[in-house]
Scaffold this motif. Structure first.
Motif, short mmCIF file in Angstrom:
data_model
loop_
_atom_site.label_atom_id
_atom_site.label_comp_id
_atom_site.label_asym_id
_atom_site.label_seq_id
_atom_site.Cartn_x
_atom_site.Cartn_y
_atom_site.Cartn_z
N GLY A 124 37.84 110.58 41.83
CA GLY A 124 38.41 110.88 42.92
C GLY A 124 37.31 112.10 44.02
O GLY A 124 38.33 113.31 44.28
N GLU A 125 36.29 112.41 43.29
CA GLU A 125 34.70 113.57 44.39
C GLU A 125 34.47 112.76 45.15
O GLU A 125 33.80 111.22 44.67
CB GLU A 125 34.22 114.32 42.94
N GLU A 126 33.75 113.08 46.09
CA GLU A 126 32.50 113.02 46.98
C GLU A 126 31.60 113.54 45.95
O GLU A 126 31.21 113.79 45.30
CB GLU A 126 32.32 113.42 48.41
N PRO A 127 30.16 112.05 46.55
CA PRO A 127 28.95 112.30 45.34
C PRO A 127 28.16 113.09 45.73
O PRO A 127 28.30 113.39 47.13
CB PRO A 127 28.33 111.13 45.52
N GLU A 128 27.27 114.28 45.15
CA GLU A 128 26.79 115.76 45.42
C GLU A 128 26.13 116.87 44.24
O GLU A 128 26.64 116.09 42.90
CB GLU A 128 28.08 116.56 45.50
N ALA A 129 24.59 116.80 44.51
CA ALA A 129 23.91 116.90 43.88
C ALA A 129 24.05 118.38 43.75
O ALA A 129 24.45 118.76 44.67
CB ALA A 129 22.85 116.39 44.00
N ARG A 130 24.10 118.71 42.18
CA ARG A 130 23.76 120.50 42.61
C ARG A 130 22.84 120.26 41.38
O ARG A 130 22.36 120.17 39.87
CB ARG A 130 25.41 120.54 40.75
N GLU A 131 21.57 121.62 41.29
CA GLU A 131 20.71 121.93 41.02
C GLU A 131 20.59 121.75 39.65
O GLU A 131 21.67 122.78 39.34
CB GLU A 131 19.86 123.04 42.24
N ASP A 132 19.95 121.16 38.79
CA ASP A 132 20.08 121.94 37.44
C ASP A 132 19.01 122.34 36.96
O ASP A 132 17.35 121.76 37.07
CB ASP A 132 19.97 120.22 35.58
N ILE A 133 18.78 124.08 36.52
CA ILE A 133 17.70 124.68 36.66
C ILE A 133 16.62 124.10 35.64
O ILE A 133 15.48 124.51 35.06
CB ILE A 133 17.63 126.06 36.25
N VAL A 134 17.55 123.81 34.12
CA VAL A 134 16.29 123.30 33.50
C VAL A 134 15.49 121.63 33.62
O VAL A 134 14.25 121.33 33.59
CB VAL A 134 17.50 122.90 31.73
N VAL A 135 16.14 121.08 34.70
CA VAL A 135 15.33 120.04 34.69
C VAL A 135 14.19 121.03 35.94
O VAL A 135 12.94 119.58 35.75
CB VAL A 135 16.21 118.78 35.36
#
Length: 163
Positions: free
Chosen positions: A66-77
């Motif tokens: 039930g969420e909108e697609p949103e990217a959240r930075e992964d500092i490891v990547v």
């Protein structure tokens, strides 16, 4: 990072995977182009297509949550990509090929851990559809790791025999 609930932890984890997979679509193109070992280059190219499908699947996970697609930075990547770029700028040939294989394996291990944890969390939180989608990708990542490991072992054997 303050997270108020298990649900929020799950969503933030999916957001980080969404970021990760989007970054890896581009990175896998670069790895395939840089790697002179044909079997490994093909493995990177094949996994790039799978990774694009995984991005699409994560959008289905967001929908199931039930969420909108949103990217959240992964500092490891981000750090792994930065480290690779620096190394690739300073090295080439067989050394870069072997390094690329190691980076690919590290990335797969990281993704396997992330998908495994989030699939378990989604299942326990009652998000069965999301859990099934995450498990599907988990299996693909495990298969990609196995293929890359096999190719790396063959590369190592050839390099040792050639020395």
């Amino acid at each position: 990072m303050t997270t108020d609930s298990i649900e929020q932890l799950l969503v933030e984890g999916v957001q980080e995977l969404y970021y990760t997979e989007q970054q890896l679509v581009d990175a896998l193109d670069q790895l395939a182009d840089q790697t002179g070992t044909e079997s490994v280059s093909q493995a990177f190219s094949k996994h790039r297509g799978e990774t694009q499908q995984q991005v699409d699947r994560l959008e289905q996970v967001f929908e199931a949550l039930g969420e909108e697609p949103e990217a959240r930075e992964d500092i490891v990547v981000t750090a792994m990509i930065d480290e690779h770029d620096q190394f690739a700028g300073e090295n080439d040939g067989e050394v870069l090929d072997r390094y690329n294989m190691a980076v690919g394996q590290k990335t797969e291990h990281y993704e396997i851990a992330a998908y495994g944890n989030l699939a378990s969390l989604a299942e326990k939180a009652g998000h069965d559809e999301a859990a099934d989608l995450l498990v599907e990708t988990l299996r693909e990542e495990q298969e990609a790791l196995e293929q890359l490991t096999d190719a790396s072992e063959q590369f190592d054997t050839q390099q040792i025999a050639g020395d």
